[in-house]
Design an enzyme around this catalytic site. Structure first.
Site, PDB file in Angstrom:
ATOM      1  N   GLU A  48       0.848  -1.196   0.000  1.00 14.81           N
ATOM      2  CA  GLU A  48       0.000   0.000   0.000  1.00 14.81           C
ATOM      3  C   GLU A  48       0.886   1.250   0.000  1.00 14.81           C
ATOM      4  O   GLU A  48       1.950   1.274   0.599  1.00 14.81           O
ATOM      5  CB  GLU A  48      -0.889  -0.004   1.249  1.00 14.81           C
ATOM      6  N   LYS A 120      -9.588   1.358  -2.431  1.00 11.87           N
ATOM      7  CA  LYS A 120      -9.776   0.871  -1.058  1.00 11.87           C
ATOM      8  C   LYS A 120     -11.145   1.287  -0.525  1.00 11.87           C
ATOM      9  O   LYS A 120     -11.511   2.467  -0.558  1.00 11.87           O
ATOM     10  CB  LYS A 120      -8.661   1.442  -0.183  1.00 11.87           C
ATOM     11  N   CYS A 161      -5.042  -3.270   2.881  1.00 12.72           N
ATOM     12  CA  CYS A 161      -4.761  -2.960   4.283  1.00 12.72           C
ATOM     13  C   CYS A 161      -5.965  -3.047   5.217  1.00 12.72           C
ATOM     14  O   CYS A 161      -6.373  -4.138   5.598  1.00 12.72           O
ATOM     15  CB  CYS A 161      -4.088  -1.593   4.370  1.00 12.72           C
TER      16      CYS A 161
END
Length: 294
Positions: A48, A120, A161
């Site tokens: 990330e 995300k 993440c």
């Protein structure tokens, strides 16, 4: 979905310590991607925020550009073509209209074409016991669409993440045919020490899937301390390869047939049932001696 190749293949995870200068981060990533290729990797994943690790809004937006103008993305596409690898850029900070950014993954094929993008979904807005505070949603616009893409060895579900803490996303990806789950990350050291290994292994076990998780590690220029420990986990929850804290490359052999074996031994994907949750009663019932309700 394309039929997976019967033979094994090599995964390379690039562990980084991204700083404030995208050009420097690109040079580091390119060198490590080259090392992964030299080690036999056919699929390479970066963590990330590969291009920049910055929390301050003014410096972040001074460093990033729209996707079509991003020099890092262009360089990664050319590198994938040159090395003839599937390159998964874990995420880049990409400028959007309206002074917002996207935390966006790019899956690039061997010809340099972008075959999948994923923004995300879950924003890291937390206050930690150490005093660290994060408000990802102040700068980044959350995604709304789960994404999976076919590779020569099976289907890959893309996540980033903090998504790791939302198991319903991974179950949906597995039920849609994903045999591999990507979790490029920049976990904080505090939360990583407590939860990283447990959560990554749980996502693999719950879904009978490989988990491929490249990570950021160490103390960054902006003061953030990330956990590292890039992981490759098999569908039975076994750790096949693990990094430490320092930047480097983690390599592992992947046998796609292990997915069917694990799911055959524990067929929980076939046993899931839809259910309803009833609302609790507004007022609890009270009873007196003899069972009479009052």
């Amino acid at each position: 979905m394309s039929d997976p190749v019967a033979s094994t293949f090599t995964v390379g995870l690039v562990q980084m310590r991204s700083g404030l200068d995208p050009a420097v981060n690109l040079d580091t990533a390119a060198r490590l991607i080259g090392e992964a290729k030299a080690g036999g990797a056919e699929y390479v994943q970066t963590p990330e925020m590969t291009n920049v690790m910055e929390l301050k809004r003014d410096r972040l937006f001074a460093a990033i550009v729209p996707e079509e103008a991003d020099p890092s993305l262009a360089a990664f596409r050319e590198l994938a073509r040159k090395l003839a690898i599937h390159l998964h850029v874990g995420s880049l900070a990409i400028k959007l209209p309206g002074e917002r950014a996207a935390n966006r993954s790019f899956l690039i094929d061997r010809t340099g074409e972008i075959v999948a993008r994923y923004d995300k979904i879950h924003m890291f807005d937390v206050d930690l016991a150490s005093g660290e505070s994060y408000r990802e949603s102040r700068n980044f616009r959350p995604g709304e669409i789960a994404v999976a893409a076919d590779l020569p060895w099976g289907r890959l579900g893309l996540t980033i993440c903090y998504d790791l803490r939302f198991p319903a996303l991974y179950r949906a990806l597995a039920e849609s045919g994903s045999s591999m789950l990507a979790i490029p990350s920049a976990f904080t050291r505090q939360t990583g020490e407590a939860h990283w290994h447990i959560l990554v292994r749980a996502r693999a076990i719950e879904n009978g899937s490989f988990v491929l998780a490249a990570a950021q590690g160490g103390l960054h220029e902006n003061g953030r301390d990330t956990y590292g420990h890039s992981l490759v986990v098999d569908p039975w929850g076994r750790i096949l390869a693990e990094g430490g804290v320092e930047p480097g490359v983690v390599l592992a052999q992947i046998d796609p047939a292990a997915v069917a074996t694990a799911r055959g031994r524990m067929p929980s994907l076939q046993h899931g049932r839809r259910f309803e949750l009833t609302e609790p009663m507004a007022e609890p019932l009270a009873f007196v001696a003899g069972g009479e309700r009052r």
